[in-house]
Scaffold this active site. Structure first.
Site, mmCIF file in Angstrom:
data_model
loop_
_atom_site.group_PDB
_atom_site.id
_atom_site.type_symbol
_atom_site.label_atom_id
_atom_site.label_comp_id
_atom_site.label_asym_id
_atom_site.label_seq_id
_atom_site.Cartn_x
_atom_site.Cartn_y
_atom_site.Cartn_z
ATOM 1 N N CYS A 113 16.390 -6.541 0.056
ATOM 2 C CA CYS A 113 16.545 -7.754 0.869
ATOM 3 C C CYS A 113 17.895 -8.403 0.613
ATOM 4 O O CYS A 113 18.315 -9.265 1.369
ATOM 5 C CB CYS A 113 15.434 -8.732 0.564
ATOM 6 N N GLU B 66 0.829 -1.211 0.000
ATOM 7 C CA GLU B 66 0.000 0.000 0.000
ATOM 8 C C GLU B 66 0.865 1.263 0.000
ATOM 9 O O GLU B 66 0.345 2.365 -0.144
ATOM 10 C CB GLU B 66 -0.984 0.000 1.190
ATOM 11 N N ARG B 67 2.206 1.094 0.137
ATOM 12 C CA ARG B 67 3.066 2.283 0.158
ATOM 13 C C ARG B 67 3.444 2.766 -1.241
ATOM 14 O O ARG B 67 3.695 3.946 -1.442
ATOM 15 C CB ARG B 67 4.313 2.014 1.001
ATOM 16 N N GLU C 163 16.985 -6.654 11.199
ATOM 17 C CA GLU C 163 17.119 -6.040 9.872
ATOM 18 C C GLU C 163 16.778 -4.553 10.023
ATOM 19 O O GLU C 163 15.682 -4.213 10.480
ATOM 20 C CB GLU C 163 16.132 -6.720 8.916
HETATM 21 P P1 NAD Z 1 5.920 -5.988 5.089
HETATM 22 O O1 NAD Z 1 6.073 -7.353 5.665
HETATM 23 O O2 NAD Z 1 5.585 -4.871 5.990
HETATM 24 O O3 NAD Z 1 4.750 -5.997 3.966
HETATM 25 C C1 NAD Z 1 4.722 -6.944 2.938
HETATM 26 C C2 NAD Z 1 3.282 -7.166 2.512
HETATM 27 O O4 NAD Z 1 2.550 -7.700 3.622
HETATM 28 C C3 NAD Z 1 2.562 -5.891 2.089
HETATM 29 O O5 NAD Z 1 1.771 -6.175 0.955
HETATM 30 C C4 NAD Z 1 1.703 -5.551 3.290
HETATM 31 O O6 NAD Z 1 0.496 -4.915 2.938
HETATM 32 C C5 NAD Z 1 1.403 -6.910 3.911
HETATM 33 N N1 NAD Z 1 1.253 -6.843 5.370
HETATM 34 C C6 NAD Z 1 1.896 -5.995 6.216
HETATM 35 N N2 NAD Z 1 1.504 -6.227 7.478
HETATM 36 C C7 NAD Z 1 0.614 -7.240 7.438
HETATM 37 C C8 NAD Z 1 -0.136 -7.941 8.440
HETATM 38 N N3 NAD Z 1 -0.040 -7.641 9.737
HETATM 39 N N4 NAD Z 1 -0.950 -8.940 8.039
HETATM 40 C C9 NAD Z 1 -1.057 -9.259 6.744
HETATM 41 N N5 NAD Z 1 -0.376 -8.632 5.758
HETATM 42 C C10 NAD Z 1 0.462 -7.634 6.088
HETATM 43 O O7 NAD Z 1 7.248 -5.703 4.248
HETATM 44 P P2 NAD Z 1 7.700 -4.335 3.571
HETATM 45 O O8 NAD Z 1 8.097 -3.366 4.630
HETATM 46 O O9 NAD Z 1 6.712 -3.912 2.562
HETATM 47 O O10 NAD Z 1 8.993 -4.812 2.773
HETATM 48 C C11 NAD Z 1 10.270 -4.880 3.336
HETATM 49 C C12 NAD Z 1 10.566 -6.272 3.845
HETATM 50 O O11 NAD Z 1 10.473 -7.218 2.780
HETATM 51 C C13 NAD Z 1 11.983 -6.412 4.377
HETATM 52 O O12 NAD Z 1 11.937 -7.202 5.532
HETATM 53 C C14 NAD Z 1 12.715 -7.126 3.260
HETATM 54 O O13 NAD Z 1 13.844 -7.859 3.660
HETATM 55 C C15 NAD Z 1 11.641 -8.023 2.775
HETATM 56 N N6 NAD Z 1 11.932 -8.492 1.427
HETATM 57 C C16 NAD Z 1 12.350 -9.766 1.292
HETATM 58 C C17 NAD Z 1 12.685 -10.240 0.042
HETATM 59 C C18 NAD Z 1 13.147 -11.654 -0.131
HETATM 60 O O14 NAD Z 1 13.259 -12.059 -1.257
HETATM 61 N N7 NAD Z 1 13.407 -12.404 0.908
HETATM 62 C C19 NAD Z 1 12.571 -9.398 -1.075
HETATM 63 C C20 NAD Z 1 12.115 -8.098 -0.901
HETATM 64 C C21 NAD Z 1 11.798 -7.657 0.368
#
Ligand code: NAD
Length: 500
Positions: A281, A176-177, A385
């Site tokens: 990531c 959503e960001r 992280e």
């Molecule tokens: P996030 O976990 O906050 O959000 C990811 C998704 O989950 C979003 O679509 C969000 O709307 C949803 N979400 C958030 N909170 C939720 C909840 N309580 N219940 C259900 N859904 C929820 O992650 P972010 O801040 O958007 O992205 C950064 C993170 O993603 C970092 O930890 C990064 O390391 C990780 N990442 C990992 C990889 C990988 O390949 N391992 C790749 C890219 C990013």
């Protein structure tokens, strides 16, 4: 102010949920859009559209599905600049970096165009007398992808090209960001000839995610995001009978051996730690120089380069590092630096007080490049992280100490070693318990025809993403055994059939 809508059944679809959230331009700090947050009924409508489209999509010849992906690839390549600018405007990364993201995403689309080859089954003639057997891959049905803010185009493209080309319908729930990239991709898929309902986007938050995780018509869920949410997605999705791959957070270490080319290592660290303001990531967030002499020499090389980083808005082509995604992210990063200092780390370069002087960008979400030395295992800035432009130096005395450090961490996404010693490099690549390994390569992101994924708390589930692992995730195997009447026994057989 523009509202960012859903994309359901081949149409931009205004939300009726009455719920929405601000979307910022991180470089200026201004609210530019409102993104819809879907109601359960809106998620249900997207799932219903996908379900209705599925049987005829799955029945299409694979070559026809691949040709649609091929056309989509051309469209994205032609409009890469438009997509990159849309990403930068909401994420904050430089346009060049966003173009790199688009390229890496398109590579998965390119891989998907080879589906007629990778969807070929297996056939065995005469497995019994007059009996033949064949194995085919069939799609799962309607699958969902839930994606993070840091790669709003590439991470969805890790998922949907493979899911679609193998015959599934897809519901994307983007971050959503920075939600706008998802709508460009959806419209371009339609333009490429994808039938309505095969690809849908629901904008939303936890409410939408929970509906996808529990809805009986969703067969599989791909997730990329932070580890606590990845764990939750895996537990909830599998408890509801879904196949789940959930990729989580990371803390990637780079070991610098005494024989490494230190200029090369320092330059690699600059890009890997500060590129995209550390919001990757696969960013290197921990440097592990082996011996104090290496640590001192490395820091001496890093300091002037970090001080010279050009930090600015994506709209300025000279910017090397943009802002963080939100003000909350700035506060979180600064807090880790403050706690690290209180716990004994030496702040060599401090990005907390960074101010952006460019006119119009003074209120942007900027943090300066930060370097922490003498970081130790128990500090919060090491364990967690941070996801910002902060590089921690953890000094070690030997190769084995460096390996033990990496093995002691819960995250195991990526890692790298810089060395000229073939023995050390080979041992590291073979023995290190991390999913993606680089030897003199700081960000070892696998190409689209290989698969992406970490170990331990960086991935929950059995399958990595894209490449053949993606194909395995989005398909299930069916094996058929065939005998024609001429070879049939006439008597009933009550024992287990064997070759005899
Ligand atoms: P996030 O976990 O906050 O959000 C990811 C998704 O989950 C979003 O679509 C969000 O709307 C949803 N979400 C958030 N909170 C939720 C909840 N309580 N219940 C259900 N859904 C929820 O992650 P972010 O801040 O958007 O992205 C950064 C993170 O993603 C970092 O930890 C990064 O390391 C990780 N990442 C990992 C990889 C990988 O390949 N391992 C790749 C890219 C990013």
């Amino acid at each position: 102010m523009t509202n960012i809508a859903h994309y359901i059944n081949g149409q931009l679809t205004a939300s009726t949920s009455g719920r929405s959230q601000d979307v910022f331009n991180p470089a200026t700090g201004e609210v530019t859009h409102q993104v819809a947050l879907a109601s359960e009924a809106e998620v249900d409508a997207a799932i219903a559209a996908a379900k209705a489209a599925w049987s005829s999509w799955a029945a299409q010849p694979v070559l026809r599905r691949a040709r649609i992906m091929d056309k989509f690839k051309y469209i994205v390549n032609e409009r890469a600049q438009e997509l990159a600018e849309a990403i930068s405007a909401q994420h904050g990364k430089t346009v060049d970096d966003a173009l790199g993201e688009v390229t890496r995403g398109v590579e998965v689309v390119e891989f998907a165009t080879s589906a007629p080859s990778f969807m070929k089954g297996e056939f065995s003639e005469n497995v019994g007398s007059g009996v033949d057997s064949h194995m085919i891959r069939q799609p799962l049905g309607v699958v969902a992808g839930i994606t993070p803010f840091n790669f709003p185009a590439m991470v969805p493209m890790w998922m949907f090209p493979v899911a679609l080309v193998t015959g599934n319908c897809f519901i994307l729930k983007p971050s959503e960001r920075d939600p706008s990239a998802s709508l460009l991709l959806a419209q371009w898929l339609t333009e490429a000839g994808l039938p309505d309902g095969v690809f849908n986007v629901v904008q939303g938050d936890k409410l939408a995610v929970d509906r996808l995780l529990t809805h009986e018509d969703i067969s599989a869920v791909s997730f990329v995001g932070s580890t606590p949410i990845a764990k939750y997605i895996h537990q909830t999705g599998t408890a509801h009978g879904k196949r789940v791959q959930a990729l989580g957070g990371a803390k990637n270490h780079m070991v610098i051996m005494p024989d490494a080319d230190l200029d090369m290592a320092a330059s690699a660290l600059m890009g890997a730690a500060y590129g995209s303001a550390g919001e990757r990531c696969m960013a290197i967030s921990v440097a592990v120089p082996v011996t104090d002499a290496v640590a001192d020499a490395l820091i001496e090389r890093l300091v002037p380069q970090i001080e010279a980083l050009k930090i600015g808005p994506a709209s300025d082509p000279s910017s090397e590092m943009g802002p963080l995604v939100t003000q909350d992210a700035v506060a979180r990063v600064n807090d880790y630096v403050t706690r690290g200092e209180a716990q004994g780390a030496k702040v060599v370069l401090d990005g907390r007080g960074f101010t952006q002087n460019k006119q119009g960008y003074e209120k942007g979400f900027f943090v300066g490049g930060t370097l922490l030395d003498n970081v130790t295992e128990e500090m919060d800035c090491y364990r967690d992280e941070i996801f910002g432009p902060v590089l921690s130096v953890v000094r070690k005395k030997s190769y084995q100490e460096a390996v033990d450090l990496i093995h002691g961490h819960n995250y195991a996404n990526g890692t790298a070693i810089f060395t000229r010693d073939g023995d050390a490099a080979r041992s590291f690549a073979q023995d290190i318990e991390v999913g993606m390994v680089g030897v003199n390569v700081p960000i070892p992101v696998p190409m689209a025809f290989h698969s992406f994924g970490g170990w331990k708390d960086s991935l929950f589930g059995e399958h990595h993403m894209h490449g053949m692992e993606g194909v395995r995730f989005y398909t299930r195997i069916k094996t058929t055994t065939i005998r024609w009447p001429s070879g049939m026994r006439s008597d009933p057989q009550f024992t287990m059939p064997t070759l005899g």
